[in-house]
Write a protein that holds these residues in place. Sequence first.
Motif, mmCIF file in Angstrom:
data_model
loop_
_atom_site.group_PDB
_atom_site.id
_atom_site.type_symbol
_atom_site.label_atom_id
_atom_site.label_comp_id
_atom_site.label_asym_id
_atom_site.label_seq_id
_atom_site.Cartn_x
_atom_site.Cartn_y
_atom_site.Cartn_z
ATOM 1 N N ILE A 45 0.950 -1.222 -0.093
ATOM 2 C CA ILE A 45 -0.201 -0.070 0.095
ATOM 3 C C ILE A 45 0.918 1.276 0.104
ATOM 4 O O ILE A 45 1.846 1.361 0.805
ATOM 5 C CB ILE A 45 -0.857 0.000 1.182
ATOM 6 C CG1 ILE A 45 -1.637 -1.167 1.304
ATOM 7 C CG2 ILE A 45 -1.640 1.330 1.384
ATOM 8 C CD1 ILE A 45 -2.878 -1.363 2.424
ATOM 9 N N LYS A 46 0.698 2.042 -0.966
ATOM 10 C CA LYS A 46 1.574 3.370 -1.136
ATOM 11 C C LYS A 46 0.922 4.364 0.021
ATOM 12 O O LYS A 46 -0.235 4.473 0.251
ATOM 13 C CB LYS A 46 1.210 3.912 -2.445
ATOM 14 C CG LYS A 46 1.660 3.001 -3.399
ATOM 15 C CD LYS A 46 1.626 3.767 -4.865
ATOM 16 C CE LYS A 46 2.125 2.748 -5.895
ATOM 17 N NZ LYS A 46 2.106 3.638 -7.111
ATOM 18 N N GLY A 47 1.724 5.263 0.783
ATOM 19 C CA GLY A 47 1.392 6.155 1.764
ATOM 20 C C GLY A 47 0.847 7.307 1.138
ATOM 21 O O GLY A 47 0.791 7.487 0.003
ATOM 22 N N LEU A 48 0.216 8.214 1.705
ATOM 23 C CA LEU A 48 -0.404 9.684 1.414
ATOM 24 C C LEU A 48 0.719 10.369 1.589
ATOM 25 O O LEU A 48 1.837 10.516 2.290
ATOM 26 C CB LEU A 48 -1.727 9.731 2.420
ATOM 27 C CG LEU A 48 -2.743 8.846 2.385
ATOM 28 C CD1 LEU A 48 -3.776 9.296 3.507
ATOM 29 C CD2 LEU A 48 -3.352 8.720 0.948
ATOM 30 N N ASP A 49 0.518 11.470 0.571
ATOM 31 C CA ASP A 49 1.370 12.680 0.689
ATOM 32 C C ASP A 49 1.262 13.453 2.058
ATOM 33 O O ASP A 49 0.090 13.915 2.218
ATOM 34 C CB ASP A 49 1.104 13.530 -0.381
ATOM 35 C CG ASP A 49 1.928 14.483 -0.811
ATOM 36 O OD1 ASP A 49 2.855 14.891 0.395
ATOM 37 O OD2 ASP A 49 2.221 15.094 -1.827
#
Length: 67
Positions: A45-49
């Motif tokens: 899962i890619k993290g949020l900016d």
Amino acid sequence: MHHIRFSHGHKGMAGLGLAMGAVIAAMPLIVRELDTAHGRQLIHIKGLDPGSKQRFDLVDSCPGAAA
């Protein structure tokens, strides 16, 4: 069995909020993908900016009001 990973580098309450948001937002999409997957899958899962301007707009509703 599938394997889902998530890692982030932000600490404190902001980091916790970013982590929770990323995981919660990704889960429906991940479940849909895994429903049709053949064999085991690895998902990261890619993290949020963390930039605050990426998640909200601020509008001054009282431009003439004194601060």
